[in-house]
Design a protein around this motif. Structure first.
Motif, PDB file in Angstrom:
ATOM      1  N   ILE A 254     -49.828 -66.092 -46.853  1.00  0.00           N
ATOM      2  CA  ILE A 254     -47.931 -66.440 -46.771  1.00  0.00           C
ATOM      3  C   ILE A 254     -47.589 -67.414 -45.372  1.00  0.00           C
ATOM      4  O   ILE A 254     -46.438 -67.682 -45.685  1.00  0.00           O
ATOM      5  CB  ILE A 254     -48.017 -64.551 -46.261  1.00  0.00           C
ATOM      6  N   ARG A 255     -48.148 -67.293 -44.663  1.00  0.00           N
ATOM      7  CA  ARG A 255     -47.919 -67.856 -43.330  1.00  0.00           C
ATOM      8  C   ARG A 255     -47.686 -69.377 -43.481  1.00  0.00           C
ATOM      9  O   ARG A 255     -47.432 -70.530 -42.910  1.00  0.00           O
ATOM     10  CB  ARG A 255     -48.812 -67.534 -41.557  1.00  0.00           C
ATOM     11  N   SER A 256     -48.994 -70.074 -44.739  1.00  0.00           N
ATOM     12  CA  SER A 256     -48.575 -70.987 -44.720  1.00  0.00           C
ATOM     13  C   SER A 256     -47.612 -71.626 -45.505  1.00  0.00           C
ATOM     14  O   SER A 256     -47.615 -72.553 -45.210  1.00  0.00           O
ATOM     15  CB  SER A 256     -50.374 -71.705 -45.850  1.00  0.00           C
ATOM     16  N   ASN A 257     -47.013 -70.280 -46.161  1.00  0.00           N
ATOM     17  CA  ASN A 257     -45.651 -71.157 -47.530  1.00  0.00           C
ATOM     18  C   ASN A 257     -44.390 -70.812 -46.326  1.00  0.00           C
ATOM     19  O   ASN A 257     -43.972 -69.523 -46.089  1.00  0.00           O
ATOM     20  CB  ASN A 257     -45.838 -70.625 -48.420  1.00  0.00           C
ATOM     21  N   PRO A 258     -43.674 -71.771 -45.961  1.00  0.00           N
ATOM     22  CA  PRO A 258     -42.166 -71.830 -44.899  1.00  0.00           C
ATOM     23  C   PRO A 258     -41.753 -70.365 -45.725  1.00  0.00           C
ATOM     24  O   PRO A 258     -40.959 -69.632 -44.930  1.00  0.00           O
ATOM     25  CB  PRO A 258     -41.565 -72.980 -44.612  1.00  0.00           C
TER      26      PRO A 258
END
Length: 135
Positions: free
Chosen positions: A12-16
C-alpha cells in the motif's frame, strides 16, 4: 500473520495514491466534511434555530484549522478546503443569526406575517360581501 500484514502495508505504501487514501491526510478531512455539509443544509432552516455561540465557536475552529492545514508538511489542501467551506457557511449562519436576533429580522418577519394575514382576511371578507351582494 505479522509478516503478511507487513507485506500488505509495504504494498500500500509503495503506491502514492493508495498511500494517500489510507492516510489521515485523506480520512481526517473526509470525515470532517460532515460539518460544512450540515451547515450548508441548515441555511434553509429558520434563523431561530441557529445557536450564536456554536456558530462563533465553529468560525474560530475553522479559521484555526485552515491555518493548520497549510502549516503542516506536506500541506493538506483537502483539510484546508473543508475548513474554508465551513468558515464560509458558518459566517453565513452568523450573519443570519445577527440579522434575526439583533438587526430586526424577527420584527420584520412578524410585521410581514401580520400584513399577509390581514390581506387574507380582507380577501375572505370581500368574497363574502360579493356573495351576499349577488343574492
Amino acid at each position: 500473520m505479522a509478516a503478511f500484514v507487513k507485506a500488505v502495508n509495504a504494498k500500500i505504501r509503495s503506491n502514492p495514491t493508495l498511500s494517500y487514501f489510507c492516510s489521515t491526510h485523506f480520512w481526517g478531512p473526509a470525515s470532517n466534511f460532515g460539518i460544512p455539509v450540515a451547515a450548508v443544509m441548515d441555511a434553509r432552516k429558520s434563523p431561530e434555530l441557529i445557536s450564536g455561540q456554536m456558530t462563533f465557536a465553529l468560525c474560530i475552529y475553522s479559521a484555526t484549522f485552515m491555518r493548520y492545514a497549510l502549516a503542516v508538511t506536506p500541506k493538506n489542501y483537502l483539510l484546508f478546503l473543508c475548513h474554508f467551506i465551513n468558515e464560509g457557511s458558518q459566517l453565513t449562519q452568523g450573519y443570519r443569526y445577527l440579522q434575526w436576533h439583533h438587526w430586526g429580522g424577527k420584527e420584520k418577519a412578524g410585521v410581514h406575517g401580520a400584513v399577509e394575514g390581514a390581506k387574507e382576511k380582507a380577501a375572505a371578507v370581500s368574497d363574502k360581501v360579493k356573495e351576499v351582494a349577488s343574492k
